[in-house]
Structure formats: structure tokens, C-alpha cells
Write a protein that holds these residues in place. Sequence first.
Motif, mmCIF file in Angstrom:
data_model
loop_
_atom_site.group_PDB
_atom_site.id
_atom_site.type_symbol
_atom_site.label_atom_id
_atom_site.label_comp_id
_atom_site.label_asym_id
_atom_site.label_seq_id
_atom_site.Cartn_x
_atom_site.Cartn_y
_atom_site.Cartn_z
ATOM 1 N N GLY A 385 0.797 -1.220 0.000
ATOM 2 C CA GLY A 385 0.000 0.000 0.000
ATOM 3 C C GLY A 385 0.825 1.264 0.000
ATOM 4 N N ILE A 386 2.082 1.175 -0.426
ATOM 5 C CA ILE A 386 2.965 2.351 -0.451
ATOM 6 C C ILE A 386 2.704 3.162 -1.719
ATOM 7 N N ASN A 387 2.559 4.469 -1.560
ATOM 8 C CA ASN A 387 2.383 5.356 -2.699
ATOM 9 C C ASN A 387 3.659 6.166 -2.883
ATOM 10 N N PRO A 388 4.440 5.912 -3.944
ATOM 11 C CA PRO A 388 5.751 6.568 -4.077
ATOM 12 C C PRO A 388 5.645 8.045 -4.439
ATOM 13 N N ASP A 389 6.668 8.770 -4.070
ATOM 14 C CA ASP A 389 6.779 10.167 -4.464
ATOM 15 C C ASP A 389 7.049 10.218 -5.965
ATOM 16 N N LYS A 390 6.205 10.901 -6.723
ATOM 17 C CA LYS A 390 6.310 10.869 -8.187
ATOM 18 C C LYS A 390 7.574 11.553 -8.690
ATOM 19 N N ALA A 391 7.964 12.632 -8.052
ATOM 20 C CA ALA A 391 9.166 13.344 -8.492
ATOM 21 C C ALA A 391 10.392 12.447 -8.329
ATOM 22 N N ALA A 392 10.472 11.752 -7.215
ATOM 23 C CA ALA A 392 11.596 10.849 -6.998
ATOM 24 C C ALA A 392 11.524 9.671 -7.952
ATOM 25 N N LEU A 393 10.328 9.202 -8.206
ATOM 26 C CA LEU A 393 10.145 8.064 -9.116
ATOM 27 C C LEU A 393 10.583 8.427 -10.532
ATOM 28 N N ALA A 394 10.309 9.641 -10.941
ATOM 29 C CA ALA A 394 10.651 10.070 -12.303
ATOM 30 C C ALA A 394 12.143 10.302 -12.487
ATOM 31 N N ASP A 395 12.874 10.436 -11.389
ATOM 32 C CA ASP A 395 14.311 10.716 -11.445
ATOM 33 C C ASP A 395 15.075 9.391 -11.545
ATOM 34 N N PRO A 396 15.675 9.098 -12.700
ATOM 35 C CA PRO A 396 16.368 7.815 -12.857
ATOM 36 C C PRO A 396 17.566 7.659 -11.926
ATOM 37 N N ALA A 397 18.039 8.774 -11.351
ATOM 38 C CA ALA A 397 19.169 8.700 -10.429
ATOM 39 C C ALA A 397 18.738 8.279 -9.033
ATOM 40 N N SER A 398 17.445 8.334 -8.761
ATOM 41 C CA SER A 398 16.964 7.952 -7.427
ATOM 42 C C SER A 398 16.986 6.439 -7.274
ATOM 43 N N ASP A 399 17.216 5.990 -6.070
ATOM 44 C CA ASP A 399 17.259 4.562 -5.772
ATOM 45 C C ASP A 399 15.837 4.101 -5.439
ATOM 46 N N LEU A 400 15.330 3.153 -6.236
ATOM 47 C CA LEU A 400 13.974 2.682 -6.029
ATOM 48 C C LEU A 400 13.760 2.131 -4.623
ATOM 49 N N LYS A 401 14.794 1.530 -4.051
ATOM 50 C CA LYS A 401 14.633 0.935 -2.720
ATOM 51 C C LYS A 401 14.269 1.970 -1.672
ATOM 52 N N THR A 402 14.796 3.199 -1.846
ATOM 53 C CA THR A 402 14.489 4.243 -0.860
ATOM 54 C C THR A 402 13.021 4.631 -0.907
ATOM 55 N N LEU A 403 12.350 4.383 -2.058
ATOM 56 C CA LEU A 403 10.952 4.744 -2.188
ATOM 57 C C LEU A 403 10.035 3.761 -1.458
ATOM 58 N N LEU A 404 10.614 2.666 -1.018
ATOM 59 C CA LEU A 404 9.825 1.704 -0.244
ATOM 60 C C LEU A 404 9.587 2.192 1.178
#
Length: 405
Positions: A385-404
Motif C-alpha cells: 500500500g505504499i504510494n511513491p513520491d512521483k518526483a523521486a520516481l521520475a528521477d532515474p538517479a533515485s534509488d527505487l529501494k528508498t521509495l519503499l
Amino acid sequence: MAGRLVIVGAGQAGFALAAKLRALKDERPITILGSETSLPYQRPPLSKKYLLGEMTFDRLLFRPESWFADNNVEIRLSAWVEEIDRTAKTVRLQDGERVEYETLALATGATPRRLPEAIGGELAGVFTVRDKDDCDRLAEAMTPGRRLLVIGGGYIGLEAAAVARKLGLEVTVIEMADRILKRVAAKETADIMRAVHESHGVTIREETGLHRLIGEGGRVTAAELSDGSNLPVDLVVVGIGVTPNDRAAAEAGLAVANGIVVDAFCRTSDPSIFAMGDCAVFPWQGEEIRLESVQNAVDQAEAAAAVMAGGETAYDPKPWFWSDQYDVKLQIAGFNRGYDETLLRPGQREGASSVWYFREGRLIAVDAINDAKAYVTGKKMLESGINPDKAALADPASDLKTLLG
């Protein structure tokens, strides 16, 4: 010991139901009635590795024949169910024999839609792909240099196109909608998959339908398309969707609505009859849906088994799907129906990317193209049920694991 369970259908759902009951130590007698001549087998590799000659059929079997006898599961092949008598609690087979049940499970699957005879659907060289016999006939016809027309730009059609190109055929795909994958994926995913196919030499013609097929001597030789053009062809694969096999259920008076209607516990409108897999319509997140996937067939069958064995837990699927085309693995988590926003995220290696679907601001699905990390992360987000931050999601440099989180 409970009375006999009769399972109509020897596909993924039917076999999974029997196997799960035995794993739960349920000892009731089980009879599986399968319409094909083969023991239950995996379907996804059938139209890919099996059709390509990379996998023998025996490797597709769920279990050897001895498993059924060892587990007190009677398996009857070439057994077509013509009628369900709910009052007598019997099913009538095509030869007139009646099989008694205490509990009945309908795992009847779905049938590919065919072209009408009026536009050439009866011509030799026109194929649908669903079972072993279909693939055997198609494999014999798929010889290098032949011209294949694929009707329908969904997953089935595109997978057939990929296999045909690997085998050296000339391939054209036509799609009536303004783009391929219109009903099942976002434009971003469609654009990626179109480019993949075109890079392999497939011609894709969108906003183009079939007017009729033309034949000589009873065999297809050309296709007249909706734009008035004529395309010489040697064979045709029809991938225009499937129809759930709910005739016998409807004639027996069970509730049907483009599939056999079940509740959250896989029960039909008759409490002694269950349904599961491609043929079943069930409640999910306030909607009535029917999922055509291996995951749903197995999970729903196992949920039904738990109910039959005495449990009372509602089926709450976490949908996932996949499609293999050339060296591209498309993995899908969630169910994108009703999305109103998408976000394309580049992957961390060449050829990898993902498309994220939102509805009213909430994540509902993700398509991962050669991007296992995006698939795994997206699946975890959906399940938690986690809703990721879209700005971070759109940034390919961001680590997907941190969005968890």
C-alpha cells in the motif's frame, strides 16, 4: 471423508485445485474431466519455447501420470461436459455418461475468438493459439520465408509475431485501434514494444482492420484490409481475444456475466459449485473482474481449495503478468484498469525502463521492461500500500529501494 469433487477442466486452475487439496491433506475423492487428450500441462511456454522447438512437450507436464494414481485423483481425458444437472448433482458427458458430484468445480477456461466464415475464417492456414494441438498445427506451417499476418496487436498477437520472426517468417501485424496494446497497456509501453518489433523486422499497421481473407483451393492466399489494400499471405494467426467457457454454467441456471459469477470465496450462485481461473468473474476492490493469467488461475484455485478444506478466507489477488518477446521480458504488477496518469522511468541499464500507472493519485500498476528491479519494487509497493513520491520516481538517479520507505 467428504463426497466426490468433480473438476471440469484440466488446465492450470483445475490441476492447481486438486494439487492444493492434496497438499492440505484433504482426502476426498477427486475426478478431473479434461477435454484434451493430454495430461495437464503449462500453457505459457507452449506458444513460445515449445513452438520454437526449444522445449519438448513432456517438460510442460505438471506431473507424470503416476502422480494422479498416487494421490487418488482420477484424470479422465477427452471428456467433454455437455450438461450440469444441479438437482441430481451430476454432469453429463458427450457420450451420455453421467458423473455424480457432491462438490463441482468449474475451471473451464476460455476459447479464442475466431474469424467468421463469411470473411474467410474457415480457410486452411488460419490459426488460433490456445492448446497443444493448435501449436502443433502452427509449428508445421511456420517455415522460413512464409508470409504471416497477425490479426490483433495484443499480447497474444505480439508474442506470435516474435516467435514467427525468430523462425524466419515475414510478419505483418494489423491492429484496428490507433495503437497496439490499446486495451491492456499505456501508450508508453506500446511505443517501446512497437519499436522492439520493428527493430526485428515486423511490420505493424495500426488503425487497420481486416475486411476479408481471400483463398484459392480452400487455403488462404491474401488479406483484403480495411484501407482497401491487398496483402499476400501464406498463413494467418488470429489474436482478437477470448470468450470465457460459461455455456454449461449458464444453461444450468448459474449466474453468468461474460464469465461465471462467483463470490469472494469462489462460490457460484449454487453453494455446491465453485469456479476459478479464466472463466470466473469475481469481486475485487469494488469491481467485478475476470483475470486471464496463470497467476490468477493458480491463486484462485488454491483459495478455493482452502475454502473447500474448511477455511473461510476471501480471495484477494495481487495481480501480476508477464510477456516474453525476443530478448525482452515485460513484467506487470497490479491491474491498470481505470488509470488516469502514467509515469515513464528510464532504467539503469540500456533497454530497461518502467511505466507506472496511477488512478486518482495512487499507484495501481507498473510495467517493467527488462527491469526486474522496477518490477520487484513496484510489486512490493502495491502489496504494502505504499504510494511513491512521483518526483523521486521520475528521477532515474533515485534509488527505487528508498521509495519503499
